[in-house]
Write a protein that holds these residues in place. Structure first.
Motif, PDB file in Angstrom:
ATOM      1  N   PRO A 179     -88.712 -13.634 114.377  1.00 48.46           N
ATOM      2  CA  PRO A 179     -89.676 -13.663 113.176  1.00 48.46           C
ATOM      3  C   PRO A 179     -89.883 -14.746 112.414  1.00 48.46           C
ATOM      4  O   PRO A 179     -89.113 -15.685 112.304  1.00 48.46           O
ATOM      5  CB  PRO A 179     -88.886 -12.542 112.481  1.00 48.46           C
ATOM      6  CG  PRO A 179     -87.818 -11.919 113.350  1.00 48.46           C
ATOM      7  CD  PRO A 179     -87.524 -13.032 114.267  1.00 48.46           C
ATOM      8  N   ILE A 180     -91.058 -15.204 111.864  1.00 49.73           N
ATOM      9  CA  ILE A 180     -91.290 -16.276 110.893  1.00 49.73           C
ATOM     10  C   ILE A 180     -90.729 -16.160 109.791  1.00 49.73           C
ATOM     11  O   ILE A 180     -90.969 -14.805 108.981  1.00 49.73           O
ATOM     12  CB  ILE A 180     -92.786 -16.625 110.891  1.00 49.73           C
ATOM     13  CG1 ILE A 180     -93.452 -17.165 112.398  1.00 49.73           C
ATOM     14  CG2 ILE A 180     -93.136 -17.523 109.982  1.00 49.73           C
ATOM     15  CD1 ILE A 180     -95.039 -16.753 112.434  1.00 49.73           C
ATOM     16  N   PRO A 181     -89.934 -17.047 109.223  1.00 49.81           N
ATOM     17  CA  PRO A 181     -88.913 -16.782 108.081  1.00 49.81           C
ATOM     18  C   PRO A 181     -89.916 -16.961 106.729  1.00 49.81           C
ATOM     19  O   PRO A 181     -89.449 -17.951 105.824  1.00 49.81           O
ATOM     20  CB  PRO A 181     -87.782 -17.519 108.220  1.00 49.81           C
ATOM     21  CG  PRO A 181     -88.210 -18.535 109.102  1.00 49.81           C
ATOM     22  CD  PRO A 181     -89.394 -17.995 109.959  1.00 49.81           C
ATOM     23  N   ILE A 182     -90.821 -16.242 106.525  1.00 47.99           N
ATOM     24  CA  ILE A 182     -91.543 -16.271 105.242  1.00 47.99           C
ATOM     25  C   ILE A 182     -91.621 -14.989 104.706  1.00 47.99           C
ATOM     26  O   ILE A 182     -91.811 -13.929 105.387  1.00 47.99           O
ATOM     27  CB  ILE A 182     -92.922 -17.090 105.708  1.00 47.99           C
ATOM     28  CG1 ILE A 182     -92.922 -18.455 106.377  1.00 47.99           C
ATOM     29  CG2 ILE A 182     -93.914 -16.739 104.704  1.00 47.99           C
ATOM     30  CD1 ILE A 182     -92.562 -19.574 105.164  1.00 47.99           C
ATOM     31  N   ILE A 183     -91.679 -15.060 103.269  1.00 47.63           N
ATOM     32  CA  ILE A 183     -92.070 -13.759 102.506  1.00 47.63           C
ATOM     33  C   ILE A 183     -93.219 -13.933 101.585  1.00 47.63           C
ATOM     34  O   ILE A 183     -93.425 -15.184 101.193  1.00 47.63           O
ATOM     35  CB  ILE A 183     -90.536 -13.597 101.854  1.00 47.63           C
ATOM     36  CG1 ILE A 183     -89.475 -12.928 102.617  1.00 47.63           C
ATOM     37  CG2 ILE A 183     -90.741 -12.524 100.852  1.00 47.63           C
ATOM     38  CD1 ILE A 183     -88.234 -13.219 102.100  1.00 47.63           C
ATOM     39  N   TYR A 184     -93.777 -12.882 101.410  1.00 49.20           N
ATOM     40  CA  TYR A 184     -94.976 -13.082 100.666  1.00 49.20           C
ATOM     41  C   TYR A 184     -94.536 -12.013  99.317  1.00 49.20           C
ATOM     42  O   TYR A 184     -94.399 -10.964  99.327  1.00 49.20           O
ATOM     43  CB  TYR A 184     -96.378 -12.280 101.193  1.00 49.20           C
ATOM     44  CG  TYR A 184     -96.730 -13.177 102.254  1.00 49.20           C
ATOM     45  CD1 TYR A 184     -97.256 -14.510 102.206  1.00 49.20           C
ATOM     46  CD2 TYR A 184     -96.127 -12.771 103.802  1.00 49.20           C
ATOM     47  CE1 TYR A 184     -97.550 -15.304 103.497  1.00 49.20           C
ATOM     48  CE2 TYR A 184     -96.611 -13.479 104.920  1.00 49.20           C
ATOM     49  CZ  TYR A 184     -97.178 -14.736 104.707  1.00 49.20           C
ATOM     50  OH  TYR A 184     -97.667 -15.344 105.932  1.00 49.20           O
ATOM     51  N   CYS A 185     -94.829 -12.978  98.124  1.00 56.12           N
ATOM     52  CA  CYS A 185     -94.548 -12.221  96.947  1.00 56.12           C
ATOM     53  C   CYS A 185     -95.688 -12.110  96.182  1.00 56.12           C
ATOM     54  O   CYS A 185     -96.584 -13.197  96.077  1.00 56.12           O
ATOM     55  CB  CYS A 185     -93.556 -12.838  96.189  1.00 56.12           C
ATOM     56  SG  CYS A 185     -93.086 -12.362  94.302  1.00 56.12           S
ATOM     57  N   ASP A 186     -96.038 -10.985  95.298  1.00 52.38           N
ATOM     58  CA  ASP A 186     -97.172 -10.972  94.688  1.00 52.38           C
ATOM     59  C   ASP A 186     -97.092 -11.906  93.478  1.00 52.38           C
ATOM     60  O   ASP A 186     -98.347 -12.596  92.980  1.00 52.38           O
ATOM     61  CB  ASP A 186     -97.735  -9.527  93.949  1.00 52.38           C
ATOM     62  CG  ASP A 186     -98.163  -8.637  95.050  1.00 52.38           C
ATOM     63  OD1 ASP A 186     -98.667  -9.248  96.390  1.00 52.38           O
ATOM     64  OD2 ASP A 186     -97.890  -7.446  95.200  1.00 52.38           O
TER      65      ASP A 186
END
Length: 841
Positions: free
Chosen positions: A451-458
RNA sequence: GCGGGCGUGGCGAAACUGGUAAACGCGUGGGACUUAGGAUCCCAUGGGCUCUGCCCUUGAGGGUUCGAAUCCCUCCGCCCGCACCA
């Protein structure tokens, strides 16, 4: 660590006894494999006192079965590992699994089992196959890219690139494989098809993750020059792929719009000859140029038609175009240039727009003739003069610039640089370098990957997963979800909290291209159990770079280019001290049956297990090493396998017969030898010299085996013909033979080393034997006698015979006389020890 | 088109620095051993001829050299990569 051999405990505590008369690989092979395994014979640790040798073969994809290509790859590698080990090197020879990827995921979906389970059971099976072949891996270093303690560091490396500005998310026209249901990197498209499933690739506009490999284009190209140990072919393929071309960018102002169209050209010297401009159908300005014009509908229809054509067919299409009705201005002479849209202009290359110079570009000329566009000559060939009205061949060679304003009379090659300077002074254009290489698209819309270790936060936007939260674990399985093949189908995975603000957030659901996992595995092998970093710096400093890398040509661009890129990034980050990962690369040929590569779909598979069951691993290995030079394709031949088996049986029988004789034999004393014995002794050492050179200097393993066959034939002859076999000589022959055979047929050599020769330690830790230079001395040599270069006779002469003696003796030969009669001897060429050539007139 | 490589017996190949073309193996033929041989061992095996020997032969042709599979030139054929790349 307790190690056998070299002062350690004896390997095998059996009594020295008569060797069985029958060669039974099924008995001896498992026996020694077990001994090697339990004594950790091939385990290595860093040892600054000894020279290291990192011998790596490309690790396999665990598809479920080992195929003959693997057997060949790993047999070649194993010979070198065993050889260098015997030469006293500290040899790192690891094995692992390139375990993420689509085929496993697809197979798992088909069978309704989790991809992990499917993969690990394949690994289990293939590890067993490798072990049954007796390869000398340090299994304590085994890695699998799908294991969390491995892909944790793959993710860490992603973040490293991200921090260094080398990983970015961007919208682009990308290659979509409908078969694999994911996007592909450019390198993974072959002739418009997916490299893996051969589906026709479609172009789609998508937002994806890329690695900025283009930032390294120049270094990847330049440093190919450092790779002396790489095949020319591979370097050429990489250079080709990078596709660097030098030239200029030139800005053309659009008439009536506040816009410029920039073109890339390698021929700024032809700038005065531009008679039209062509845009790719995807060019950003097309719609604005045609807005409100009568041509608008024709152009839109044309653009639609071209876009609807698959890339592959587009390449075959005839060159077509339509005028937009718009004009731009040639910045150097102010001429109005009509703007066209053409199906042959690639949006992905250069700027997606080309200036057309029909007089000096064949494609432009054909297009101009087709549509009645003007042709303007601006380069005249030396002496000649071109006729714009009738020319059918564009003049592309250097010449003298004409109709080019201030540059008239300038040689065109010189003109290139001068025009660039002229453009730069006036801010009309600039020197530019263009590459064919695109950024590496690493997103995959599939489950079975890291998994690409990125998180999307609003609130916070895109946030990298903090290092301490790695690895981002794959959910256990998706196979119970109908048709779900992407992490986007796993809500529990997607939902997370923002590492920055703690608020609700979504995880990136793309996984990484498996080529990312294999771009650094050679580093992991240096310290496979390191828990605080992808690799231990000291271990990497000791082992790397890889001294010898063996694998198939199919990775010439993809894997090898990516690995080079990674290494350079790590170098720039100060994490490694070398810039190229593989000092020497060897690409082996294919294994074929019926002239074609073995493949399941073709149904021309030979199963390695069956060969091992029937003949044993040593035979399988020996055949594959003997049947062709390593770089050639190798046609499988059952008869050839039997021939290899026959040779091993012959060695076995000789050893069995001589075992009682050589048991108590001491060292050889050549001064006691008779003529025949001296000859045998010499053959032994000549063979040793040849085998050593063939392995080490030429990697010519087929000829080294043929040399050993010759020696065995000679020993048989000695056995048959000698009145009494001298025990020390028999021992010398057998012992050297077994040592030389050890890298090729490791089980048989080990068995004979112990049972026939009575050694206690492993033959694989024994020192590679030294050639006795005295043994090579000959008293007499055969010299060829030629007349005018034609072979007429041979003579036996003392090895030390000088030129004068050779000349005299040759001229006196009875068989030579008739050729001299009535002729004049003009010259006699003497090559001592080799030949005499009498030149007559 | 550009780039890389390859053409040697019936087959896989060898000949490493220009110096005995075809090592080694497969296949084939013959012989020995044997009740038997599909085991093993030995011998032969590029082509031709007027056969004590001679001639020809490394894709074709030419060149350099005392001597070329090997170096150079021209051509033919095959394989691989890239390819409307501006």
């Amino acid at each position: 660590m307790e190690r056998p051999g070299r002062g350690g405990a004896p390997l095998w505590q059996g009594e020295v006894r008569a060797v069985e008369t029958e060669y039974r690989p099924h008995v001896i092979e498992p026996k020694w494999q077990e001994v090697w395994r339990t004594t950790h014979l091939y385990r290595v640790v860093e040892d600054p006192a000894r020279p290291k040798y990192y011998n790596l073969e490309m690790f396999p994809y665990p598809s479920g079965d080992l195929h003959m290509g693997h057997v060949r790859n790993y047999s070649l590698g194993d010979v070198m590992s065993r050889y260098y080990r015997m030469r006293g090197y500290n040899v790192l020879h690891p094995m692992g699994w390139d375990a993420f990827g689509l085929p496993a995921e697809n197979a798992a979906i088909q069978r309704g089992v989790p991809a992990a389970q499917w993969t690990w059971s394949n690994i289990e099976r293939m590890r067993g196959q490798l072990q049954r072949l007796g390869f000398s891996y340090d299994w304590d270093r085994e890695v699998a890219t799908c294991a969390p303690d491995y892909y944790k560091w793959t993710q860490w490396l992603f973040l490293l690139l991200y921090k260094r500005g080398l990983a970015y998310r961007g919208k682009a026209l990308v290659n979509w494989c409908p078969g694999c249901q994911t996007v592909l990197a450019n390198e993974q498209v072959e002739g418009g098809q997916c490299w893996r499933c051969h589906s026709e690739v479609e172009k789609q506009e998508r937002e994806q993750w890329f690695f900025r490999i283009t930032a390294y284009a120049d270094r990847l190209l330049e440093d190919l020059k450092l790779l002396d140990g790489w095949p020319e072919r591979v370097k050429a393929m990489q250079a080709n792929w990078i596709g660097r071309s030098e030239g200029a960018e030139v800005d053309f102002r659009v008439e009536g719009l506040d816009e410029t169209i920039t073109v890339f050209t390698t021929r700024p010297d032809t700038l005065w000859g531009v008679t039209y401009m062509v845009l790719a159908p995807e060019h950003r300005l097309v719609e604005r140029l045609i807005e409100g014009r009568p041509e608008a509908e024709t152009v839109r229809a044309f653009v639609q038609k071209v876009k609807a054509t698959p890339a592959r067919e587009r390449e075959q299409m005839e060159k077509e175009g339509v005028p937009t009705g718009a004009f731009c201005i040639n910045p150097v002479n102010g001429e109005r240039v009509p703007i066209w849209v053409g199906n042959y202009v690639l949006s992905e290359y250069g700027t997606g727009a080309v200036m057309a110079v029909p007089a000096h570009d064949q494609r432009d000329l054909e297009f101009a003739r087709k549509y009645g566009l003007p042709v303007k000559v601006v380069i005249q060939p030396p002496g000649g003069s071109l006729d714009e009205a009738t020319m059918t061949e564009a003049y592309v060679d250097p010449g003298i610039m004409v109709h080019s304003g201030p540059f008239d009379g300038t040689p065109s090659q010189e003109g290139i640089q001068r025009v660039i300077a002229y453009l730069e002074e006036r801010a009309l254009g600039r020197k530019a370098v263009n590459y064919r290489l695109r950024d590496w698209l690493i997103s995959r819309q599939r489950y079975w990957g890291a998994p690409i270790p990125i998180i999307y936060c609003d609130r916070c936007g895109m946030v990298p997963v903090p290092e301490e939260d790695l690895p981002v674990l794959l959910p256990a399985s998706l196979t119970d979800k109908t048709g779900g093949t992407s992490l986007a189908d796993a809500p529990d995975f997607v939902a997370t909290t923002c590492p920055q603000c703690g608020g609700p957030a979504r995880r990136e659901t793309d996984t990484m291209d498996t080529f990312m996992c294999s771009s650094w595995y050679f580093l992991r092998f240096a310290s496979p159990h390191e828990e605080s970093a992808p690799f231990n710096r000291e271990a990497v400093d000791y082992w790397l770079p890889v001294d010898r890398y063996t694998g198939g040509i199919e990775h010439a661009v993809m894997h090898l280019l990516y690995s080079r890129f990674f290494t350079k990034v790590l170098y720039d980050a100060g994490l490694v001290s070398f810039q190229e990962p593989f000092t020497r690369l060897f690409t082996q040929g294919m294994v074929t049956l019926g002239g074609a590569a073995m493949s399941k779909s073709r149904g021309n598979i030979v199963d390695p297990d069956e060969i091992v069951n029937t003949y044993g691993a040593d035979t399988a290995r020996l055949f594959i090493l003997f049947a062709a030079p390593p770089e050639n394709d190798l046609e499988w031949s059952e008869a050839g396998v039997e021939g290899a088996h026959r040779f091993l049986q012959r060695v076995w029988r000789l050893a069995a017969e001589w075992a009682p004789l050589v048991k108590g034999a001491g060292p050889v004393n050549p001064t006691e030898f008779g003529k025949e014995e001296r000859d045998v002794y010499r053959t032994i050492h000549e063979t040793l010299q040849k085998v050593t050179g063939d392995i080490e200097d030429r990697f010519s393993l087929n000829t080294s085996i043929s040399a050993m066959m010759t020696l065995v034939n000679r020993l048989y002859q000695y056995k048959e013909e000698a009145e009494a076999v001298r025990p020390e000589l028999a021992r010398e022959g057998l012992e050297k033979l077994v040592l030389m055979l050890a890298p090729f047929a490791p089980h048989l050599a080990e068995e004979l080393w112990h049972e026939a020769l009575g050694h206690q330690e492993s033959v694989h830790l024994a020192a590679w034997p030294e050639v006795d230079p005295d043994a090579l001395q000959r008293e007499e040599v055969e010299v060829v006698v030629q007349v005018n270069g034609k072979l007429r006779d041979r003579m036996l002469v003392p090895a030390a015979a000088d030129e004068a003696a050779l000349r005299e003796q040759a001229l006196a030969l009875p068989k030579i006389q008739p050729f001299l009669e009535g002729k004049e001897v003009v010259r006699v060429v003497v090559v001592p020890g080799r030949l005499v050539n009498v030149v007559v007139k």
